[in-house]
Design an enzyme around this catalytic site. Structure first.
Site, PDB file in Angstrom:
ATOM      1  N   ARG A   1     -21.525  11.624  -4.880  1.00 41.18           N
ATOM      2  CA  ARG A   1     -20.298  12.265  -5.199  1.00 41.18           C
ATOM      3  C   ARG A   1     -20.218  13.446  -5.636  1.00 41.18           C
ATOM      4  NH1 ARG A   1     -17.600   7.615  -9.061  1.00 41.18           N
ATOM      5  NH2 ARG A   1     -15.824   9.110  -8.674  1.00 41.18           N
TER       6      ARG A   1
ATOM      7  N   ASP B   1      -6.039   5.689  -9.940  1.00 40.69           N
ATOM      8  CA  ASP B   1      -6.979   4.356  -9.776  1.00 40.69           C
ATOM      9  C   ASP B   1      -6.364   3.204  -9.234  1.00 40.69           C
ATOM     10  OD1 ASP B   1      -9.306   5.901 -10.479  1.00 40.69           O
ATOM     11  OD2 ASP B   1      -9.149   5.367 -12.740  1.00 40.69           O
TER      12      ASP B   1
ATOM     13  N   ARG C   1     -12.119   5.923  -0.718  1.00 42.47           N
ATOM     14  CA  ARG C   1     -11.200   4.821  -1.117  1.00 42.47           C
ATOM     15  C   ARG C   1      -9.994   5.253  -0.145  1.00 42.47           C
ATOM     16  NH1 ARG C   1     -10.693   4.409  -7.160  1.00 42.47           N
ATOM     17  NH2 ARG C   1     -12.668   3.312  -7.324  1.00 42.47           N
TER      18      ARG C   1
HETATM   19  C1  S3P Z   1     -11.489   9.220 -15.140  1.00 40.34           C
HETATM   20  C2  S3P Z   1     -10.652  10.211 -14.216  1.00 40.34           C
HETATM   21  C3  S3P Z   1     -10.571   9.839 -12.875  1.00 40.34           C
HETATM   22  C4  S3P Z   1     -10.276   8.409 -12.765  1.00 40.34           C
HETATM   23  C5  S3P Z   1     -11.648   7.621 -13.041  1.00 40.34           C
HETATM   24  C6  S3P Z   1     -11.591   7.988 -14.652  1.00 40.34           C
HETATM   25  C7  S3P Z   1     -11.919   9.609 -16.475  1.00 40.34           C
HETATM   26  O1  S3P Z   1     -11.289  10.679 -12.295  1.00 40.34           O
HETATM   27  O2  S3P Z   1     -10.270   8.228 -11.120  1.00 40.34           O
HETATM   28  O3  S3P Z   1     -11.643   6.377 -12.658  1.00 40.34           O
HETATM   29  O4  S3P Z   1     -12.231   8.582 -17.395  1.00 40.34           O
HETATM   30  O5  S3P Z   1     -11.536  10.658 -16.828  1.00 40.34           O
HETATM   31  P1  S3P Z   1     -11.167  12.092 -11.751  1.00 40.34           P
HETATM   32  O6  S3P Z   1     -11.467  12.992 -12.997  1.00 40.34           O
HETATM   33  O7  S3P Z   1     -12.293  12.455 -10.868  1.00 40.34           O
HETATM   34  O8  S3P Z   1      -9.890  12.068 -10.989  1.00 40.34           O
END
Ligand code: S3P
Length: 427
Positions: free
Chosen positions: A122, A314, A345
């Protein structure tokens, strides 16, 4: 990872409570660790991702007692974490690695973050860049992925315009900002979940918010507090969609977080014709709570704009499944960020839906789904992605015949009791 089979047919009935919000849980542990005094946390997520944050904090000298959902964190005060004696393992959790990178950027020692195979693919440059601009030294592997090696120290506040809508990057910069001199400001391209801002406020740190800007002043102390964590809307979404699609279902999902930066999926389902009654429930702390009373109903296709996506990022897998059983065509715009989740995804959703006999195709960053009347049983792979695993299981429940989800047990990342809870409410 273990596989699961699921026979199609039936409906959902009764009541359910989902695990504590994963995003809020990470933040409760982290802010508890930076506070002065002991914080009491209720409703912590039982998932493996939040356990990764706990393990990393313990490796940084934080004393945590009790088990999810109730535990206590003895804070070490701002800048008070201890140098770890080995690598910090964030497991599958991008939130753990990115938020703690922000915290460790402000500590005068070197830390090395590692993760599992998925996390190791990632992108981490998105946090490395602002943290470097604040004065930290951050090394990544050649393709800007983990391991992440951070040599932290004296940071200076910055004003940072995020290139992508990401609550994790926003939070990493704000957490680093707590350890920096002067003011740190983040500017988002679109509103993302604001749990960090709300929880900082609950810990006594003023956060100045104006539209898409949020600012903190370095050195503001955090005071230990009691944190009550709501049920995770991202976990509730699986129930809401399953009960909507399975004819004859009547299901109440209780105590779900109702923070407007997280409920975009409910607005989309309402546009599709879902029958969801939202009843405000007693909330405490910085987050609102609601009960969701769901009756099954027929759905029609929907258009989801790119601007809506950060508020339901999500929930796209399970919304796409709703679209697969809705009448007509649905279009989800601007899903590029989904390529950087626990799996690619976007590809994973399209292939899962196609396996079950729905029509799904990707055009640039858009997903187009054409609904079918019934799904056919299928054998699908979770790709090690918890949200695809649960979506695949529900697709199997809605399909005719027996389906299988390979690697289904990765649901434990956010929802360890999902399959048992589901079986118990099938009628
Ligand atoms: C999250 C932010 C989102 C989300 C992840 C949890 C968080 O990711 O998809 O499951 O807790 O701040 P991104 O910041 O990469 O969009």
């Amino acid at each position: 990872m273990k596989d699961r089979t699921v026979a199609g047919g039936g409906r959902l009935e009764g009541e359910v409570r989902v695990p504590g919000d994963k995003s809020v849980s990470h933040r409760a542990l982290i802010l508890g660790a930076l506070a002065v005094g002991e914080s009491a946390i209720e409703g912590l997520s039982s998932g493996a991702d939040v356990a990764s944050t706990r393990t990393c904090l313990e490796a940084l000298g934080v004393e945590i007692s009790g088990e999810a959902p109730s535990l206590r964190v003895r804070g070490r005060g701002l800048g008070g974490l201890k140098a770890p004696s080995g690598p910090l393992d964030a497991g599958n959790s991008g939130t753990t690695m990115r938020l703690l990178s922000g915290v460790l950027a402000g500590h005068p020692f070197s830390s090395r973050f590692v993760g599992d195979e998925s996390l190791t693919r990632r992108p981490m440059k998105r946090v490395a860049e602002p943290l470097r601009a604040m004065g930290a030294t951050v090394a990544l592997s050649g393709d800007d992925t983990p391991p992440v090696v951070i040599a932290g120290g004296a940071l200076r506040g910055i004003e940072y315009a995020l290139p992508m809508a990401s609550a994790q990057v926003k939070s990493a910069v704000l957490l680093a900002g707590l350890h920096a001199t002067g003011e740190t400001t983040v500017i988002e391209p679109a509103a993302t979940r604001d749990h960090t801002e709300r929880m900082l406020t609950a810990f006594g740190v003023p956060v100045r918010m104006a539209g898409l800007r949020a600012s903190v002043t370095g050195g503001s102390p955090l005071k230990a507090t009691k944190v009550l964590i709501p049920g995770d809307p991202s976990s509730a979404a699986f129930w809401v969609v399953a009960a909507t699609l399975a004819a004859g279902s009547e299901l109440a999902v209780r105590g779900v977080g109702a923070n407007p930066t997280r409920t975009g999926y409910l607005a989309v389902l309402a546009r599709m014709g879902a029958d969801i009654h939202r009843e405000p429930a007693r909330g405490e702390g910085g987050e609102e709570i609601e009960d969701l009373i769901v009756s099954s109903s027929d759905l029609s296709g929907v258009s989801v704009s790119a601007g809506e996506v950060p508020g339901l990022i999500d929930e796209v897998p399970i919304l796409a499944l709703a679209a697969a059983l809705a009448s007509g065509e649905s279009r989800f715009h601007g899903l590029g960020e989904l390529r950087h989740k626990e799996s690619d995804r976007l590809k994973g959703i399209a292939s899962l839906l196609t396996s079950f006999g729905a029509e799904a195709r990707i055009e640039n960053d858009d997903l187009i789904v054409t609904g079918v009347k019934t799904l056919q049983a299928a054998k699908v792979d979770s790709l090690g992605d918890h949200r695809l695993a649960m979506t695949g299981y529900i697709a199997g429940f809605l399909a005719s015949g027996e389906s299988a989800v390979m690697g289904a047990s990765c649901a434990e990342i956010s929802y360890p009791t999902f399959y048992d809870d589901f079986i118990a409410r099938r009628a």
